[in-house]
Design an enzyme around this catalytic site. Structure first.
Site, mmCIF file in Angstrom:
data_model
loop_
_atom_site.group_PDB
_atom_site.id
_atom_site.type_symbol
_atom_site.label_atom_id
_atom_site.label_comp_id
_atom_site.label_asym_id
_atom_site.label_seq_id
_atom_site.Cartn_x
_atom_site.Cartn_y
_atom_site.Cartn_z
ATOM 1 N N ASP A 176 8.067 -3.199 -3.414
ATOM 2 C CA ASP A 176 6.778 -2.372 -3.789
ATOM 3 C C ASP A 176 7.265 -1.711 -5.122
ATOM 4 O OD1 ASP A 176 4.186 -0.875 -3.397
ATOM 5 O OD2 ASP A 176 5.527 0.753 -3.548
ATOM 6 N N ALA A 177 6.444 -1.729 -6.098
ATOM 7 C CA ALA A 177 6.149 -0.960 -7.442
ATOM 8 C C ALA A 177 7.704 -0.824 -7.945
ATOM 9 C CB ALA A 177 5.705 0.373 -7.356
ATOM 10 N N VAL A 178 8.299 -2.004 -8.413
ATOM 11 C CA VAL A 178 9.691 -1.707 -8.933
ATOM 12 C C VAL A 178 9.950 -1.213 -10.182
ATOM 13 C CG1 VAL A 178 10.336 -3.818 -7.696
ATOM 14 C CG2 VAL A 178 9.809 -4.114 -10.148
ATOM 15 N N HIS A 179 8.641 -1.078 -10.903
ATOM 16 C CA HIS A 179 8.521 -0.561 -12.496
ATOM 17 C C HIS A 179 8.595 1.248 -11.958
ATOM 18 C CE1 HIS A 179 4.344 -0.992 -10.729
ATOM 19 N NE2 HIS A 179 4.444 0.173 -10.835
ATOM 20 N N GLU A 232 6.854 -6.440 -6.818
ATOM 21 C CA GLU A 232 5.490 -5.841 -7.737
ATOM 22 C C GLU A 232 5.830 -5.186 -8.817
ATOM 23 O OE1 GLU A 232 1.867 -2.942 -6.751
ATOM 24 O OE2 GLU A 232 3.621 -2.479 -5.726
ATOM 25 N N HIS A 256 -4.972 -11.543 -11.137
ATOM 26 C CA HIS A 256 -5.922 -11.235 -10.189
ATOM 27 C C HIS A 256 -7.089 -10.498 -11.023
ATOM 28 C CE1 HIS A 256 -8.219 -7.545 -8.678
ATOM 29 N NE2 HIS A 256 -8.066 -8.414 -7.633
ATOM 30 N N HIS A 257 -7.047 -10.094 -12.256
ATOM 31 C CA HIS A 257 -7.927 -9.427 -13.014
ATOM 32 C C HIS A 257 -8.752 -10.186 -13.703
ATOM 33 C CE1 HIS A 257 -5.826 -5.806 -12.098
ATOM 34 N NE2 HIS A 257 -5.081 -5.315 -13.056
ATOM 35 N N ILE A 264 -8.372 -4.206 -3.184
ATOM 36 C CA ILE A 264 -9.433 -3.793 -2.149
ATOM 37 C C ILE A 264 -9.380 -2.204 -1.856
ATOM 38 C CG2 ILE A 264 -10.727 -4.087 -0.163
ATOM 39 C CD1 ILE A 264 -9.483 -7.223 -0.019
#
Length: 570
Positions: A244-247, A281, A309-310, A377
């Site tokens: 998750d969110a590695v940034h 991610e 996705h966007h 979502i």
């Protein structure tokens, strides 16, 4: 049995177990230990650090009474596996299916999820990606507020429940990817502070304190997270991890945590004799994330790609607010389908700066792409999903793209239940402030924020899938469309070819249609509300959402909001 815990700054550590208080001895590196006769599988225990506590074990394998209760000894060897023939699964050519255990079924357990595996087998997905399963406050949560990272949420079925689910998936021919969170821990039940310098002392992200990956004492902290990853892959037979969110990982050391983790996982894969995947991610749009270690990269197998996705979302929904603004026109989708990202050093209006680097030479299978996921979502105030016409077109493009496609639970039949943000904090101040905190997180995203209370149980219950919808005609029709698309992708090598440089895309200047060429195959899409003629030469229609009509030898007439996959005559 010997108990060990790392507490380098403590002057006294005691173990509460087997009806007594046991003084622990300090050893090398700040590790404390004590042997307790009679302790075994199931024994409850906790630690006192300098008189404070009792606290659960930072490496607790089981929390039978939840995050505020004692730990329990759990012996992995006591579980009997039946997946001896499982040789693993490579991410290349795979289709992923993301699910949240608590809302995937009415019961919200691993056991109930096992009963739905025949549905996934018929859909022909290759992996299930399970949202985080670490213990959380209360009885309902997305999982990103987890603590006791080595344990498994008892609400779902605990450690044995997860193992039974993985075992059943492997018997069904499906691999398992587990979502893990290493960039922060939940605000409730986080008892790591008294033990050791697990945190850096500053806010690392919107979600909490930065994990200490590069400061004093960080060697052992890094081993804590790497050991956690190894546990899932080795002891739970998990096939891959989604990080998750590695940034939000703050690491200035010469060897980044992700590179160190990649090397450890590669070694483990060699030992186990099966492939293991690491999926990051990341919103950095940095190709180093997925380049190999010997090429100077961080060694991730793949990464989630928001740009894909966007662009897909804008094309099928027409939305253009917030971070969707740069993706609103079809040329953005064309660039993403051929380059993997839109922002490869270009200006990002949402960030008000240049963003990203080109992914030249990176194969498409290293980019996990989706039309919907839990974030896209659930980060909408109403948790609303795309309507059926949008899903039909979006799935057609996603499942014929050069990327690794991922579906979100219920998407395949057009589930009408929302996927809302929900939590169940025990502390009144956290419970009462959660709605306001969530609204602040999405300031500037372009939403008129009117979300239900995350702490209301009804918010959670509304997010559960309604499996009776599958039997309705329009939902069954969409499910068949998804099944056919996946089957065609697996039957025709052109549709899974990851070489982005071989993808050609033509778009209508008026924004009505798009044609994506995959080798000799044409994927033609009409986004308009009326029929449209697209430049596809006559040939064989392999699969179509509606009945197309050949207008002449050099074009195809597509009904409104429809698409077709064709093989033109030579």
């Amino acid at each position: 049995m010997i108990f060990e815990v790392w507490a380098p700054r403590a002057t006294a550590v005691e173990l509460l177990a087997a009806g007594g208080l046991h003084a622990m001895s300090r050893g090398e590196g700040g590790w404390w230990s004590v042997e307790v006769a009679g302790a075994s599988h199931g024994t409850r225990y906790a630690y006192q650090v300098d008189g404070g506590g009792p606290y659960p074990d930072p490496r607790s394998r089981r929390q039978p009474e939840g995050i505020f209760g004692p730990s329990a000894v759990y012996e992995h060897a006591r579980f009997t596996w039946s997946d001896h023939e499982w040789k693993g699964r490579d991410l290349r050519g795979a289709v992923i299916y993301e699910l949240h255990v608590g809302t995937f079924t009415p019961e919200g357990t691993f056991s109930a999820a096992i009963e739905k595996l025949p549905h996934l087998v018929e859909l022909s997905v290759d992996f299930v990606e399970v949202m985080p399963v670490a213990p959380v406050p209360g009885g309902r949560n997305w999982g990103y507020d987890g603590v006791d990272l080595y344990a498994v949420n008892e609400t779902y079925g605990g450690p044995d429940g997860l193992k039974s689910f993985v075992d059943a998936c492997h018997r069904a021919g499906i691999g398992v990817i587990l979502d893990v969170v290493y960039n922060h821990l939940g605000p409730s039940g986080n008892f790591l502070h008294p033990f050791a310098p697990y945190f850096s002392g500053f806010k690392g992200s919107y979600w909490g304190d930065a994990v200490n990956l590069d400061g004093p004492g960080s060697d052992e902290v890094r081993r804590y997270f790497i050991g956690n990853a190894v546990q899932w892959l080795r002891d739970y037979h998990i096939d891959g991890l989604r990080l998750d969110a590695v940034h939000a990982l703050h690491d200035r050391r010469a060897e980044h945590l992700l590179a160190e983790l990649s090397a450890e996982v590669d070694a483990l894969a060699c030992s186990l004799g099966r492939p293991l995947s690491l999926i990051a991610e990341s919103d950095l749009n940095d190709p180093r994330m997925v380049r190999s270690l010997d090429a100077g990269g961080l060694g991730m197998t793949a990464q989630w790609c928001d740009d894909i996705h966007h662009a897909l979302h804008c094309a099928v929904s027409g939305e253009s607010h917030g971070y969707y603004a740069d993706f609103a026109a079809l040329p953005a989708l064309a660039k993403v389908l051929t380059s993997g990202v839109l922002h490869d050093g270009t200006y990002s209006s949402f960030r008000d700066r240049a963003h990203g680097r080109p992914f030249t030479g990176v194969p498409g299978h290293r980019l996990v792409a989706c039309l919907q996921n839990h974030d896209q979502i659930g980060n909408r105030p109403g948790g609303d999903r795309l309507p059926l016409p949008a899903l039909k077109l979006g799935a057609g493009l996603l499942l014929t793209s050069p990327f690794t496609p991922m579906l979100f639970m219920g998407e395949e039949w057009g589930a009408r239940s929302p996927f809302l943000f929900f939590s169940d904090h025990v502390e009144p101040e956290l419970r009462e402030s959660e709605a306001a905190r969530r609204e602040r997180e999405f300031e500037g995203f372009g939403y008129a924020w009117d979300a239900p209370d995350p702490s209301d149980e009804d918010t959670f219950l509304r997010s559960k899938l309604d499996w009776s919808e599958v039997k309705e005609e329009e939902n069954w029709s969409l499910l068949c469309w998804y099944r056919d698309l996946i089957a065609l992708r697996k039957a025709l090598p052109e549709l899974s070819d990851p070489r982005m440089e071989r993808v050609r895309v033509e778009v209508d200047p008026l924004g009505k249609w798009l044609v994506m060429w995959r080798g000799s195959l044409a994927v033609a899409v009409n986004f308009a509300q009326e029929s449209a003629t697209v430049p596809v030469p006559s040939g064989t229609v392999l699969l179509a959402s509606d009945d197309p009509v050949m207008a002449d030898g050099e074009s195809l007439r597509l009904p409104a909001q429809s698409m077709a996959i064709c093989k033109p005559h030579p």
